[in-house]
Design an enzyme around this catalytic site. Structure first.
Site, PDB file in Angstrom:
ATOM      1  N   CYS A  76     -90.858  40.166   8.809  1.00  0.00           N
ATOM      2  CA  CYS A  76     -92.088  39.605   9.362  1.00  0.00           C
ATOM      3  C   CYS A  76     -93.311  40.265   8.720  1.00  0.00           C
ATOM      4  O   CYS A  76     -94.381  39.671   8.639  1.00  0.00           O
ATOM      5  CB  CYS A  76     -92.111  39.774  10.872  1.00  0.00           C
ATOM      6  SG  CYS A  76     -91.726  41.445  11.395  1.00  0.00           S
ATOM      7  N   GLU A 104     -93.360  39.815  19.439  1.00  0.00           N
ATOM      8  CA  GLU A 104     -93.624  40.217  18.049  1.00  0.00           C
ATOM      9  C   GLU A 104     -93.119  39.063  17.192  1.00  0.00           C
ATOM     10  O   GLU A 104     -91.928  38.815  17.104  1.00  0.00           O
ATOM     11  CB  GLU A 104     -92.905  41.522  17.743  1.00  0.00           C
ATOM     12  CG  GLU A 104     -93.440  42.202  16.500  1.00  0.00           C
ATOM     13  CD  GLU A 104     -92.595  41.882  15.291  1.00  0.00           C
ATOM     14  OE1 GLU A 104     -93.032  40.994  14.524  1.00  0.00           O
ATOM     15  OE2 GLU A 104     -91.529  42.468  15.118  1.00  0.00           O
ATOM     16  N   GLU A 125     -94.968  30.851   7.194  1.00  0.00           N
ATOM     17  CA  GLU A 125     -94.103  32.008   6.995  1.00  0.00           C
ATOM     18  C   GLU A 125     -92.775  31.498   6.424  1.00  0.00           C
ATOM     19  O   GLU A 125     -92.006  30.837   7.123  1.00  0.00           O
ATOM     20  CB  GLU A 125     -93.842  32.726   8.316  1.00  0.00           C
ATOM     21  CG  GLU A 125     -92.959  33.941   8.112  1.00  0.00           C
ATOM     22  CD  GLU A 125     -92.557  34.626   9.410  1.00  0.00           C
ATOM     23  OE1 GLU A 125     -92.144  33.924  10.347  1.00  0.00           O
ATOM     24  OE2 GLU A 125     -92.660  35.859   9.467  1.00  0.00           O
ATOM     25  N   LYS A 160     -80.065  40.365  24.072  1.00  0.00           N
ATOM     26  CA  LYS A 160     -79.401  39.184  23.503  1.00  0.00           C
ATOM     27  C   LYS A 160     -79.684  39.217  21.996  1.00  0.00           C
ATOM     28  O   LYS A 160     -80.779  38.876  21.553  1.00  0.00           O
ATOM     29  CB  LYS A 160     -79.987  37.923  24.145  1.00  0.00           C
ATOM     30  CG  LYS A 160     -79.052  36.725  24.189  1.00  0.00           C
ATOM     31  CD  LYS A 160     -78.686  36.084  22.878  1.00  0.00           C
ATOM     32  CE  LYS A 160     -79.769  35.284  22.226  1.00  0.00           C
ATOM     33  NZ  LYS A 160     -79.431  34.879  20.837  1.00  0.00           N
TER      34      LYS A 160
HETATM   35  P1  NDP Z   1     -85.869  32.300  16.457  1.00  0.00           P
HETATM   36  O1  NDP Z   1     -87.232  32.664  16.856  1.00  0.00           O
HETATM   37  O2  NDP Z   1     -85.383  30.946  16.829  1.00  0.00           O
HETATM   38  O3  NDP Z   1     -84.812  33.345  17.043  1.00  0.00           O
HETATM   39  C1  NDP Z   1     -85.077  34.696  17.385  1.00  0.00           C
HETATM   40  C2  NDP Z   1     -84.242  35.078  18.608  1.00  0.00           C
HETATM   41  O4  NDP Z   1     -84.592  34.254  19.726  1.00  0.00           O
HETATM   42  C3  NDP Z   1     -82.741  34.883  18.433  1.00  0.00           C
HETATM   43  O5  NDP Z   1     -82.048  35.865  19.163  1.00  0.00           O
HETATM   44  C4  NDP Z   1     -82.549  33.517  19.018  1.00  0.00           C
HETATM   45  O6  NDP Z   1     -81.221  33.259  19.341  1.00  0.00           O
HETATM   46  C5  NDP Z   1     -83.440  33.590  20.231  1.00  0.00           C
HETATM   47  N1  NDP Z   1     -83.831  32.315  20.816  1.00  0.00           N
HETATM   48  C6  NDP Z   1     -83.925  31.101  20.216  1.00  0.00           C
HETATM   49  N2  NDP Z   1     -84.333  30.159  21.109  1.00  0.00           N
HETATM   50  C7  NDP Z   1     -84.514  30.800  22.294  1.00  0.00           C
HETATM   51  C8  NDP Z   1     -84.926  30.388  23.593  1.00  0.00           C
HETATM   52  N3  NDP Z   1     -85.258  29.118  23.872  1.00  0.00           N
HETATM   53  N4  NDP Z   1     -85.002  31.299  24.582  1.00  0.00           N
HETATM   54  C9  NDP Z   1     -84.690  32.592  24.330  1.00  0.00           C
HETATM   55  N5  NDP Z   1     -84.258  33.037  23.116  1.00  0.00           N
HETATM   56  C10 NDP Z   1     -84.185  32.163  22.113  1.00  0.00           C
HETATM   57  O7  NDP Z   1     -85.734  32.533  14.915  1.00  0.00           O
HETATM   58  P2  NDP Z   1     -84.666  31.924  13.922  1.00  0.00           P
HETATM   59  O8  NDP Z   1     -83.541  32.861  13.878  1.00  0.00           O
HETATM   60  O9  NDP Z   1     -84.334  30.492  14.187  1.00  0.00           O
HETATM   61  O10 NDP Z   1     -85.523  31.973  12.575  1.00  0.00           O
HETATM   62  C11 NDP Z   1     -86.511  30.976  12.352  1.00  0.00           C
HETATM   63  C12 NDP Z   1     -87.746  31.560  11.747  1.00  0.00           C
HETATM   64  O11 NDP Z   1     -88.321  32.525  12.614  1.00  0.00           O
HETATM   65  C13 NDP Z   1     -87.527  32.333  10.477  1.00  0.00           C
HETATM   66  O12 NDP Z   1     -87.417  31.485   9.392  1.00  0.00           O
HETATM   67  C14 NDP Z   1     -88.747  33.203  10.449  1.00  0.00           C
HETATM   68  O13 NDP Z   1     -89.834  32.471   9.954  1.00  0.00           O
HETATM   69  C15 NDP Z   1     -88.981  33.535  11.890  1.00  0.00           C
HETATM   70  N6  NDP Z   1     -88.427  34.841  12.295  1.00  0.00           N
HETATM   71  C16 NDP Z   1     -89.274  35.880  12.452  1.00  0.00           C
HETATM   72  C17 NDP Z   1     -88.782  37.121  12.755  1.00  0.00           C
HETATM   73  C18 NDP Z   1     -89.670  38.288  12.911  1.00  0.00           C
HETATM   74  O14 NDP Z   1     -89.249  39.411  12.651  1.00  0.00           O
HETATM   75  N7  NDP Z   1     -90.884  38.117  13.386  1.00  0.00           N
HETATM   76  C19 NDP Z   1     -87.368  37.379  12.915  1.00  0.00           C
HETATM   77  C20 NDP Z   1     -86.541  36.210  12.805  1.00  0.00           C
HETATM   78  C21 NDP Z   1     -87.085  34.997  12.498  1.00  0.00           C
HETATM   79  P3  NDP Z   1     -80.291  32.477  18.282  1.00  0.00           P
HETATM   80  O15 NDP Z   1     -80.350  33.253  17.014  1.00  0.00           O
HETATM   81  O16 NDP Z   1     -78.991  32.521  18.958  1.00  0.00           O
HETATM   82  O17 NDP Z   1     -80.907  31.106  18.169  1.00  0.00           O
END
Ligand code: NDP
Length: 477
Positions: free
Chosen positions: A283, A249, A379, A174
């Site tokens: 990250c 992660e 972060e 996903k």
């Molecule tokens: P999220 O953690 O919300 O999203 C990451 C993934 O999880 C996306 O595919 C998202 O889908 C999905 N997701 C969200 N909610 C659920 C759920 N309840 N069950 C299963 N999957 C879910 O990150 P965001 O994109 O909202 O970013 C927010 C913050 O997260 C950033 O500002 C950053 O700080 C951090 N982040 C860290 C990353 C890393 O590499 N460690 C990568 C991305 C974000 P969808 O996008 O459709 O909501």
């Protein structure tokens, strides 16, 4: 306008109820595509397909060499379409094209590496004094649900898909709702490569309900997730309802330490890469920079000059090194941290929020922030580097470890003993000495504290994506 459907059971399909969502280009601020909006019914179909492919299909049963060959076929097709894959990531999230090409090359390598790793691996043999003989066998775990973020759309997805399918599992990915494009093209290429239906399904849609329907489904045997720490906890709770092991992660707030004996040219180069590459949406970013007092002024003059020299612009322009953030929502989040710097008593040496209406934060360097300020502790996931000076090794190790995160750290020194000593004291999953972002896929990757649970890479991925079995045989009567 392009359309990105789900890839389910060897076909590209719309959602059962026909729902779609808009896909944005953050540089032009225009909708350039639509994608299928997955709901619980679509998730259930994807899981049923992958379950069937695992329980009845050839994939987990084929020889290791044959599976490796199939994965290399997919990698070949990715090489043929490398620029198309990179174009989709650049369009989708404003990643400078050269960086997107780099990500595609690494994505291809993820597949080739894990294909060969599973083909060539050896189990263990345990000779026993009792006249028995034991050995270990690593069988596939089953159906894997993989949830990937928007900052490295193709690369992070393939980092999960590649070991999952190489070890004989079937997988549903996903992608983030912000970046569905390149992963959907990957799903199309898997069909072209002749993958049996259900081995790689792509479910597009939002975290909830698409992602949450996958993690809650008790037909799923493993959940691997990259994203925020908050969502990671939700994912873990959901998977725990059916005892599916999770690999998380999550975020980071990486410390980057520049000692007084560092090669400053090298340290400045990597400090810029560590916080401004991918517009800081990494990250692993070096977002907390600690510089030894004796070289602070010289280092900061060079660091600020290097940040200001980055060419900002259209991500498809070959000269561009730095561009917009990935979405309006994310731009608003990062802007709120930048706006808060002054309120918390910090000083912006360079950068700040773009004043031309773009979803862009200029390469931003901040000093004088209290250690309790949210921009120092949280972060930000953007191009904002918070800098502090330090007097001693002991002090900087304590500062570096004073965070709830623990994904990575960097240190720059020409003193080998100090490099070893400090690296072993830093509380982080990865420590880079005199470099950044260099990876050997055999090594463990992951974080401590709020940065995650578990490790992936090489044998660490094998541990997660397989069910090890002990076989005990009597060999003497
Ligand atoms: P999220 O953690 O919300 O999203 C990451 C993934 O999880 C996306 O595919 C998202 O889908 C999905 N997701 C969200 N909610 C659920 C759920 N309840 N069950 C299963 N999957 C879910 O990150 P965001 O994109 O909202 O970013 C927010 C913050 O997260 C950033 O500002 C950053 O700080 C951090 N982040 C860290 C990353 C890393 O590499 N460690 C990568 C991305 C974000 P969808 O996008 O459709 O909501």
């Amino acid at each position: 306008m392009q359309f990105f459907g789900h890839i389910i059971d060897g076909e590209e399909v719309p959602s059962v109820d026909g729902a779609t969502f808009e896909v944005w280009n953050p540089w032009t601020q225009e909708v350039w595509a639509t994608a299928a909006e997955g709901g619980p019914e679509d998730a259930a179909l994807a899981v049923a397909s992958s379950r069937r492919a695992f329980d009845e299909g050839p994939w987990p049963r084929m020889g290791r060499a044959a599976r490796a060959a199939a994965i290399h076929r997919l990698a070949d097709l990715m090489e043929e379409r490398a620029d198309d894959l990179a174009t989709l990531d650049t369009t989708n999230m404003a990643k400078p094209f050269a960086q997107a090409q780099h990500d595609v090359a690494r994505s291809i390598w993820n597949f080739r590496f894990f294909a060969d790793h599973q083909r060539d691996h050896c189990g263990e043999v345990f000779p026993m004094d009792s006249g028995h003989h034991s050995y270990s066998e690593y069988g596939p775990a089953g159906v894997v649900a993989a949830i990937s973020p928007w900052n490295f759309p193709l690369m992070m997805a393939t980092w999960k898909i590649a070991p999952a399918i190489a070890w004989g599992n079937t997988c549903i990915i996903k992608p983030s709702e912000d970046t569905p494009a390149s992963v959907t093209l990957l799903g199309r290429l898997a069909i072209e490569a002749g993958f049996p239906p259900g081995v790689l399904n792509v479910l597009n849609g939002h975290g909830s309900p698409a992602g949450s329907s996958l993690t809650a489904d008790d037909r799923v045997d493993r959940v691997t997730f990259t994203g925020s720490s908050t969502t990671g906890k939700t994912v873990m709770a959901s998977a725990s309802s059916h005892l599916a092991p999770v690999s998380l992660e999550l975020g980071g707030k990486g410390a980057n330490i520049v000692f007084e004996d560092a090669d400053l040219d090298n340290a400045v180069h990597w400090a810029v890469e560590a916080i401004f590459r991918n517009s800081g949406q990494i990250c692993l970013a070096g977002s907390r920079l600690f510089v030894a007092s004796s070289v602070y002024d010289e280092f900061m003059d060079r660091f600020v000059a290097a940040a200001e020299a980055l060419t900002i612009g259209d991500p498809f322009d070959p000269k561009t090194r730095f561009s917009s953030l990935a979405s309006k929502k994310h731009f608003e989040k990062v802007s709120s941290y930048v706006d808060g710097v002054g309120l918390d008593g910090g000083k912006i040496l360079t950068g700040g929020v773009d004043d031309e209406g773009r979803w862009l934060i200029r390469p931003t360097i901040v000093t004088d922030l209290p250690l309790t300020a949210s921009a120092y502790c949280d972060e930000i996931f953007g191009p904002v580097c918070v800098v502090n000076r330090f007097e001693s090794e002991e002090e900087v190790v304590s500062l570096a470890n004073d965070t709830r995160y623990g994904l990575n750290a960097m240190l720059f020194t020409e003193n080998l003993s100090r490099a070893h000593r400090v690296a072993s004291q830093l509380r982080a999953g990865t420590v880079w000495v005199n470099c950044f972002f260099i990876r050997d896929l055999r090594t463990p990757f992951g974080g401590v504290g709020d940065s995650g649970v578990g490790r992936e890479g090489g044998n660490f991925s094998r541990e997660f994506f397989t069910e090890p079995k002990a076989v005990v045989m009597q060999i003497q009567r």
